[in-house]
Design an enzyme around this catalytic site. Structure first.
Site, PDB file in Angstrom:
ATOM      1  N   LYS A 195       0.902  -1.217   0.152  1.00  0.00           N
ATOM      2  CA  LYS A 195      -0.001  -0.117  -0.154  1.00  0.00           C
ATOM      3  C   LYS A 195       0.715   1.233   0.029  1.00  0.00           C
ATOM      4  O   LYS A 195       0.640   2.393   0.668  1.00  0.00           O
ATOM      5  CB  LYS A 195      -1.028   0.181   1.191  1.00  0.00           C
ATOM      6  CG  LYS A 195      -1.916  -1.297   1.224  1.00  0.00           C
ATOM      7  CD  LYS A 195      -2.626  -1.310   2.522  1.00  0.00           C
ATOM      8  CE  LYS A 195      -3.290  -2.467   2.667  1.00  0.00           C
ATOM      9  NZ  LYS A 195      -4.174  -2.776   3.884  1.00  0.00           N
ATOM     10  N   ASP A 230      -8.269  -6.725  10.515  1.00  0.00           N
ATOM     11  CA  ASP A 230      -9.837  -6.221  10.721  1.00  0.00           C
ATOM     12  C   ASP A 230     -10.719  -7.705  10.747  1.00  0.00           C
ATOM     13  O   ASP A 230     -11.874  -7.347  11.123  1.00  0.00           O
ATOM     14  CB  ASP A 230      -9.971  -5.302   9.310  1.00  0.00           C
ATOM     15  CG  ASP A 230      -9.613  -6.159   8.073  1.00  0.00           C
ATOM     16  OD1 ASP A 230      -9.162  -7.252   8.183  1.00  0.00           O
ATOM     17  OD2 ASP A 230      -9.930  -5.485   7.010  1.00  0.00           O
TER      18      ASP A 230
END
Length: 498
Positions: A195, A230
Site C-alpha cells: 500500500k 480487521d
C-alpha cells in the site's frame, strides 16, 4: 430532352439501388456484429456458471484445504493463521480501551468506554490522521514516532466521559493491516510492506515492540494488549453484540474470513492448549484455489497482468477490487471483435481498472425502463455516448453475471467453513443459532450481491438449517473490534473495577 430525362432516371435509380445496398450491407454488418457480441457474452456467462453441484464441490474443496492448512505450515494455499486470540469479548468487559488502526495512508486512533453487560459501549471517540508521504519511505523510528505523537495528543484530549481506574495502565488493540508473522497475541514480525509503504529497516521486526518503544519515547503510558487484523476484529465486534457469532467475513476491496476453531483440532499448534479450548483462525481465504472454481480466460489474463500473478485467485473472483475490471475486459473483447460500440474501439475502455465495482453496482441496480444509469455510466466513465437500449441491456447482464458468480462463490466458501465446524447440520439439544458477521463495502453497498450471497447460502445449507442461520452486518471491526480485543485480553481480567 427525352434522352436526358431517361439518363437522369437511370442515374437516380442507380443511386437508390446503391444507397439501398449500402444500408443493407450496414444492417448485415450490424446484425453480424450483434450476433458476435452476443456469442462472446453468452460464452462468458456459461464459463461463469455456478451450478448447485459446482458450488457443493467448491465448498468441499474449501473444507479439505482448511484441514490441510491447519495440519502444517505451507500445507495448503490457505494459510489458516493462528491468531493467538483465544478469548473473544463476552459483553461483560468494563473500562477504557484504545485502538490504533493502521492500514493505509491514513490511520485512526479510537477510544471506547465499556459499561459491562448492561452498559455495553457507553462512549466512543476517534480521530483520523494522514501520514505524510515522506514518512512512508523514511525509517521505522520516524513513522512510529509520528504515530505515537498523534496518539499522545488524542490521549491528552480524554474527556469526562472516559474513566481509567486509578493505578491502571491504558490498553490498546493494534490493527495492523500488513503481512505479519504473528508470534503471540501481542507480537508479530513484519513480512513486507504494501500500500505504498517502503521502509526496509522495519522488515523482520516486531511491530508491537516498535510501537511500544515509540510510545515510551513520546511519554505515552499504554500497553498493546492485542495485535489483530480487521477480519478478527469483525469477529470480535460481532461476538460482543451476539454470542452466537461463529464466523466473520470481510467482503470489500479484498476478502477474508476468520472463525472459532477447537484448539485440539489444530495439529500445527505447538503450545499449551488455551484454557478456553478455542482459537480464532485467520483463514486468509483470498488465496484459496480449486479446480472447481469457474475461472474464465478474462480472469486468467487479469491475473497474469496483476501485481501478484498466481496469488489471491479466489479474491480476484469475488472481491470489490476486481469485479469491475472483469466486466471491462469482456466489454473490450466485444468492442474489438464485434464492434460492440461502433467501428472504433473507445480509447478509455482500454484503461485497466477504469470501471470500478461501485459503477458495476450502479448499473446492476438500474431499474429504469431505458436503463438510464447504464447509459450515463457508459458516457461518463468510458466516453461512449448514445448507447442503444439493446447495448445497455447486455452491459447490465454482464454486471449481473460477474456479481452473481462472486456472490455464489462467497456463499459456497462460507458453507465450506460451516462444514469444517460441523455447523452444517443441527443436532438436538445444540445451541441452534448460527450467526455470520459480515463487513466490507462490497457487502454493505452492493445489495444485489449481498442478497444473492444470502439466498445461495440458504440454498446450500437446506431449509432446516436455514431457519437457524442469520447474517448480520458488523461494522468497524478494525476500530471497535480491536479495542474490544484489547479488553478481552486485558492484563486486568478478573479484577473488579475500582
Amino acid at each position: 430532352m427525352g434522352k436526358v430525362a431517361v439518363a437522369a432516371g437511370v442515374i437516380c435509380a442507380a443511386t437508390v439501388v446503391a444507397a439501398t445496398a449500402y444500408i443493407v450491407r450496414r444492417r448485415v454488418r450490424y446484425s453480424s456484429s450483434r450476433v458476435k457480441a452476443m456469442e462472446i457474452a453468452k460464452d462468458f456467462e456459461e464459463d461463469c456458471a455456478t451450478s448447485f453441484s459446482k458450488l457443493k464441490h467448491v465448498a468441499d474443496a474449501m473444507t479439505v484445504e482448511m484441514h490441510a492448512g491447519l495440519a502444517s505450515e505451507g500445507g495448503s494455499k490457505l494459510k489458516m493463521l493462528i491468531s493467538y486470540v483465544d478469548n473473544l469479548p463476552t459483553g461483560d468487559e468494563k473500562g477504557l480501551f484504545y485502538a490504533l488502526d493502521l492500514g493505509g495512508t491514513n490511520f485512526r486512533v479510537l477510544r471506547i468506554q465499556l459499561g459491562g453487560r448492561d452498559g455495553r459501549i457507553v462512549n466512543q471517540e476517534f480521530v483520523e490522521v494522514s501520514i505524510p508521504p515522506n514518512l512512508m519511505v523514511k525509517n521505522t523510528d520516524a513513522l512510529f514516532d509520528y504515530i505515537a505523537t498523534e496518539l499522545a495528543k488524542f490521549v491528552a484530549q480524554e474527556g469526562p466521559g472516559f474513566h481509567l481506574p486509578p493505578g491502571r495502565q491504558r490498553e490498546l488493540g493494534f490493527t495492523f493491516s500488513f503481512p505479519v508473522m504473528q508470534t503471540s497475541i501481542s507480537s508479530g514480525n513484519l513480512i513486507k510492506w504494501t500500500k505504498g509503504f517502503s521502509i526496509d529497516d522495519t522488515i523482520g521486526r516486531d511491530v508491537v515492540a516498535e510501537l511500544a518503544k515509540a510510545m515510551e519515547r513520546k511519554g505515552v503510558d499504554m500497553r498493546v494488549s492485542a495485535l489483530v487484523n480487521d477480519t478478527i476484529g469483525t469477529l470480535a465486534g460481532g461476538r460482543y453484540f451476539n454470542k452466537d457469532v461463529v464466523i466473520a467475513v470481510i467482503l470489500g476491496t479484498g476478502s477474508n474470513a476468520a472463525y472459532v476453531e477447537r484448539a485440539q483440532a489444530i495439529p500445527k499448534w505447538q503450545g499449551l492448549l488455551p484454557k478456553s479450548g478455542d482459537m480464532v483462525i485467520n483463514m486468509e481465504w483470498g488465496n484459496f484455489r480449486s479446480s472447481h472454481l469457474p475461472i474464465t480466460e478474462y480472469d486468467r489474463a487479469m491475473d497474469i497482468e496483476s501485481l501478484n500473478p498466481g496469488e489471491q485467485i479466489f479474491e480476484k473472483l469475488i472481491s470489490g477490487m476486481y469485479l469491475g475490471e472483469i466486466v471491462r475486459r469482456v466489454l473490450l473483447r466485444m468492442a474489438e471483435e464485434a464492434a460492440f460500440f461502433g467501428a472504433t474501439v473507445p480509447s478509455k475502455l482500454k484503461i485497466p481498472f477504469i470501471l470500478r465495482t461501485p459503477d458495476v453496482s450502479s448499473m446492476h441496480h438500474d431499474t429504469s425502463v431505458n436503463l438510464k444509469v447504464v447509459g450515463i455510466k457508459m458516457k461518463e466513465i468510458l466516453g461512449i455516448s448514445d448507447t442503444p437500449l439493446k447495448t445497455r441491456k447486455m452491459v447490465a447482464q454482464l454486471c449481473n453475471d460477474v456479481a452473481t458468480r462472486g456472490a455464489r462463490l462467497a456463499a459456497a466458501a462460507i458453507y465450506g467453513v460451516l462444514k469444517k465446524m460441523g455447523r452444517d447440520t443441527i443436532q438436538p439439544g445444540e445451541n441452534q443459532k448460527i450467526v455470520i458477521a459480515m463487513d466490507g463495502g462490497l457487502f454493505e453497498h452492493y445489495h444485489e450481491y449481498s442478497k444473492c450471497l444470502e439466498t445461495t447460502l440458504r440454498e446450500l445449507v437446506g431449509d432446516h438449517v436455514s431457519e437457524y442461520l442469520f447474517i448480520e452486518h458488523a461494522n468497524d471491526g478494525s476500530g471497535i473490534g480491536a479495542a474490544l480485543l484489547a479488553a478481552s485480553h486485558s492484563q486486568y481480567l478478573g479484577m473488579e473495577e475500582s
